[in-house]
Design a protein around this motif. Structure first.
Motif, mmCIF file in Angstrom:
data_model
loop_
_atom_site.group_PDB
_atom_site.id
_atom_site.type_symbol
_atom_site.label_atom_id
_atom_site.label_comp_id
_atom_site.label_asym_id
_atom_site.label_seq_id
_atom_site.Cartn_x
_atom_site.Cartn_y
_atom_site.Cartn_z
ATOM 1 N N ASN A 74 0.655 -1.352 0.082
ATOM 2 C CA ASN A 74 -0.164 0.120 0.177
ATOM 3 C C ASN A 74 0.885 1.422 -0.125
ATOM 4 O OD1 ASN A 74 -2.476 -1.434 -0.046
ATOM 5 N ND2 ASN A 74 -2.600 -1.574 2.454
ATOM 6 N N ASN A 77 1.955 4.795 -3.350
ATOM 7 C CA ASN A 77 0.820 5.655 -3.552
ATOM 8 C C ASN A 77 1.190 7.028 -3.583
ATOM 9 O OD1 ASN A 77 0.405 7.334 -0.807
ATOM 10 N ND2 ASN A 77 0.421 4.825 -0.451
ATOM 11 N N PRO A 78 0.632 8.021 -4.422
ATOM 12 C CA PRO A 78 1.040 9.365 -4.538
ATOM 13 C C PRO A 78 1.642 9.910 -3.413
ATOM 14 C CG PRO A 78 -0.874 9.024 -6.014
ATOM 15 C CD PRO A 78 -0.726 7.881 -4.862
ATOM 16 N N ASP A 79 0.734 9.768 -2.169
ATOM 17 C CA ASP A 79 1.203 10.632 -0.930
ATOM 18 C C ASP A 79 2.206 10.133 -0.359
ATOM 19 O OD1 ASP A 79 -1.186 12.065 -1.097
ATOM 20 O OD2 ASP A 79 -2.532 10.989 0.249
ATOM 21 N N GLU A 272 -1.250 8.790 9.086
ATOM 22 C CA GLU A 272 -1.701 7.540 8.758
ATOM 23 C C GLU A 272 -1.795 6.780 10.064
ATOM 24 O OE1 GLU A 272 -3.192 6.451 6.003
ATOM 25 O OE2 GLU A 272 -2.860 8.510 4.962
#
Length: 311
Positions: A74, A77-79, A272
């Motif tokens: 995961n 991702n761009p973040d 997160e």
């Protein structure tokens, strides 16, 4: 006969054994390192092992289960890429500023011709004693987007329109680097000053007798003798750059910045892991950050010759 020994004699015997143990030369080293060993296991080893385990788990309120490498997959991702890019650019800029500039300033502050050395040493170290929360708040006001902000007021004297410093990517990175440089330049000066004061004066005197100029002394004596402390400063600066969080958090008043221009890897862990209550994924990001800094530092230590055997 041993059964008839009085309790007082037994107490004296046990006290004697304890005293002998405490004053034993064999036991003394272990007693001195015991606080470090206990703190190492409690505050470093145990959290690190627990974090590694959490990285392979899905942690929800009342539910914990192993999910393999899903948390690491995961990460694509761009973040995360944005946070990694921001942290890398920030680290590179701080390395370009917080190594050569403190080195040059330390050389000047160590010179016998420098006037008011103690005053300038104290003045440059004071920012390191300032709370990062206070410093971040002050810099947020300095780089404010209103016309009355300090930096925009200064630019207004030259006819420059107000700039939204903390909205544009280039100016936001400049604000972060300026805050970090202001806070840590005095600490690095202190490191270089301590190393400069350990260089024997006889080396400079011998070079002066041979006709060496000030620049030649600096190039052939000062810089080579400062190599160990320079590598140390480089190592902790790489770690500090990738571990930066509070400066970004205070400049934007939280972990969310416009289009994630101030998002760092540690800020991503905070968002997160704590805000989104996804501890397993946050642990995976933390392990990835540990691996990144470890690999980069191993490469730079190998490149600078720290792993070579001495002749």
């Amino acid at each position: 006969m041993s059964a008839n020994v009085s309790p007082s004699i037994q107490g004296k015997t046990s006290d004697g054994r304890l005293r002998k143990l405490l004053y034993s030369q064999k036991a003394a080293p272990y007693l001195f390192v015991l606080p470090f060993i206990v703190s190492f296991f409690l505050f470093f080893l145990y959290p690190m092992v627990n974090t590694i385990i959490m990285a392979f788990q899905e942690i929800a309120p009342g539910v914990t289960k192993f999910i393999g490498l899903k948390n690491f997959s995961n990460l694509m991702n761009p973040d995360f890429y944005k946070a990694l890019r921001n942290s890398t650019v920030f680290t590179l800029w701080t390395l370009l500023i917080l190594i050569p500039v403190p080195l040059v300033l330390a050389i000047f502050l160590n010179s016998s011709r420098m006037v008011a050395k103690n005053f300038f040493r104290s003045a440059m170290f004071i920012p390191a004693l300032t709370s990062v929360v206070v410093a971040g708040t002050i810099f947020r006001l300095i780089f404010g987007e209103l016309e009355g902000a300090l930096l925009n007021s200064f630019l207004g004297y030259f006819g420059v329109d107000p700039i939204k410093w903390l909205v544009n990517p280039w100016s936001s990175m400049m604000a972060l680097v300026a805050l970090a440089s202001w806070r840590w330049i005095g600490v690095n000066i202190l490191y270089f000053l301590s190393a400069l004061q350990n260089i024997p004066n006889e080396l400079y005197e011998s070079a002066g007798i041979d006709g060496a100029t000030a620049l030649q002394k600096c190039y052939y004596i000062t810089l080579p003798m400062l190599k160990p402390i320079t590598i140390y400063v480089l190592t902790i600066s790489i770690y500090g750059g990738y571990a930066m969080f509070t400066e970004s958090y205070m400049l934007w008043g939280g972990s969310n910045s416009p289009q994630n221009i101030g998002l760092t890897i540690v800020g991503y862990i905070y968002r997160e892991g704590l805000q989104q209550n996804n501890m397993g994924f946050g642990a995976a990001v933390g392990i990835t950050l540990l691996c990144i800094t470890l690999v980069i530092n191993i490469i730079q230590l190998r490149a600078t010759g720290q792993f070579r055997k001495e002749d």
